[in-house]
Write a protein that holds these residues in place. Structure first.
Motif, mmCIF file in Angstrom:
data_model
loop_
_atom_site.group_PDB
_atom_site.id
_atom_site.type_symbol
_atom_site.label_atom_id
_atom_site.label_comp_id
_atom_site.label_asym_id
_atom_site.label_seq_id
_atom_site.Cartn_x
_atom_site.Cartn_y
_atom_site.Cartn_z
ATOM 1 N N GLU A 85 0.841 -1.210 0.000
ATOM 2 C CA GLU A 85 0.000 0.000 0.000
ATOM 3 C C GLU A 85 0.870 1.251 0.000
ATOM 4 O O GLU A 85 0.604 2.206 -0.737
ATOM 5 C CB GLU A 85 -0.932 -0.016 1.217
ATOM 6 C CG GLU A 85 -1.835 1.195 1.330
ATOM 7 C CD GLU A 85 -2.881 1.305 0.217
ATOM 8 O OE1 GLU A 85 -3.460 2.396 0.074
ATOM 9 O OE2 GLU A 85 -3.096 0.326 -0.522
ATOM 10 N N ASP A 86 1.926 1.254 0.799
ATOM 11 C CA ASP A 86 2.852 2.393 0.821
ATOM 12 C C ASP A 86 3.507 2.575 -0.540
ATOM 13 O O ASP A 86 3.634 3.692 -1.040
ATOM 14 C CB ASP A 86 3.933 2.198 1.889
ATOM 15 C CG ASP A 86 3.392 2.230 3.311
ATOM 16 O OD1 ASP A 86 2.315 2.819 3.532
ATOM 17 O OD2 ASP A 86 4.061 1.666 4.199
ATOM 18 N N ARG A 88 2.359 1.680 -3.438
ATOM 19 C CA ARG A 88 1.357 2.169 -4.384
ATOM 20 C C ARG A 88 1.158 3.673 -4.222
ATOM 21 O O ARG A 88 1.106 4.421 -5.201
ATOM 22 C CB ARG A 88 0.018 1.438 -4.170
ATOM 23 C CG ARG A 88 -1.045 1.769 -5.236
ATOM 24 C CD ARG A 88 -2.415 1.229 -4.863
ATOM 25 N NE ARG A 88 -2.948 1.802 -3.630
ATOM 26 C CZ ARG A 88 -3.405 3.053 -3.511
ATOM 27 N NH1 ARG A 88 -3.381 3.880 -4.513
ATOM 28 N NH2 ARG A 88 -3.880 3.482 -2.355
ATOM 29 N N LYS A 89 1.061 4.147 -2.979
ATOM 30 C CA LYS A 89 0.876 5.574 -2.724
ATOM 31 C C LYS A 89 2.078 6.392 -3.184
ATOM 32 O O LYS A 89 1.925 7.467 -3.768
ATOM 33 C CB LYS A 89 0.611 5.818 -1.235
ATOM 34 C CG LYS A 89 -0.745 5.347 -0.768
ATOM 35 C CD LYS A 89 -0.901 5.554 0.731
ATOM 36 C CE LYS A 89 -2.242 5.057 1.232
ATOM 37 N NZ LYS A 89 -2.386 5.227 2.686
ATOM 38 N N ILE A 90 3.275 5.869 -2.925
ATOM 39 C CA ILE A 90 4.495 6.567 -3.339
ATOM 40 C C ILE A 90 4.548 6.674 -4.863
ATOM 41 O O ILE A 90 4.843 7.738 -5.412
ATOM 42 C CB ILE A 90 5.750 5.848 -2.779
ATOM 43 C CG1 ILE A 90 5.808 6.016 -1.255
ATOM 44 C CG2 ILE A 90 7.024 6.365 -3.448
ATOM 45 C CD1 ILE A 90 6.841 5.132 -0.572
ATOM 46 N N SER A 91 4.248 5.574 -5.544
ATOM 47 C CA SER A 91 4.257 5.582 -7.008
ATOM 48 C C SER A 91 3.227 6.567 -7.557
ATOM 49 O O SER A 91 3.496 7.293 -8.521
ATOM 50 C CB SER A 91 3.962 4.186 -7.555
ATOM 51 O OG SER A 91 5.003 3.309 -7.200
ATOM 52 N N ALA A 92 2.040 6.602 -6.950
ATOM 53 C CA ALA A 92 0.993 7.524 -7.402
ATOM 54 C C ALA A 92 1.428 8.979 -7.209
ATOM 55 O O ALA A 92 1.188 9.829 -8.074
ATOM 56 C CB ALA A 92 -0.310 7.247 -6.659
ATOM 57 N N LEU A 93 2.084 9.281 -6.084
ATOM 58 C CA LEU A 93 2.559 10.652 -5.845
ATOM 59 C C LEU A 93 3.657 11.043 -6.830
ATOM 60 O O LEU A 93 3.674 12.172 -7.329
ATOM 61 C CB LEU A 93 3.077 10.781 -4.408
ATOM 62 C CG LEU A 93 2.006 10.874 -3.331
ATOM 63 C CD1 LEU A 93 2.653 10.783 -1.951
ATOM 64 C CD2 LEU A 93 1.245 12.184 -3.445
#
Length: 116
Positions: A85-86, A88-93
């Motif tokens: 989950e972390d 995924r969030k980092i990649s999205a940012l």
């Protein structure tokens, strides 16, 4: 911190040991564990001198302690790694920032970054 003198029994011998009152329970547990290791080694059927029994018990306890410390360090290092989950969030940012930089007019881009 006051030191209190307590009596403990190891190998049927009584020892008086100074310990802070807050650590008395831990010391009693340590003595109990040492006595258990000594008994296990003596019951293994080998006829060893008392000194060797004590050394083997100390070695076994130290080995157990180091294994527990290694396991705790391994668990703590795994907690420090980002989970899916972390990631995924980092990649999205990162993707959002790259898109914003590509589409924003150059005049609107702030060149100073404040780090707190």
């Amino acid at each position: 911190m006051s030191i209190e003198q307590i009596s403990v029994e190891i190998l049927n011998r009584t020892f008086t040991i100074g310990t802070p009152e807050s650590e008395r329970g831990t010391l009693h547990k340590a003595v109990e564990m040492l006595n258990q290791k000594i008994t296990a080694i003596q019951n293994a059927g080998k006829n060893m001198e008392t000194e060797k029994v004590v050394i083997m018990a100390a070695l076994n306890l130290t080995h157990d302690l180091l294994k527990a410390a290694d396991k705790a360090a391994e668990i703590n290092s795994k907690k420090a790694l980002p989970n899916e989950e972390d990631e995924r969030k980092i990649s999205a940012l990162i993707e959002l920032c790259e898109t914003a930089l590509k589409t924003a007019p150059e005049a609107d881009i702030e060149t100073e970054i404040e780090v707190e």
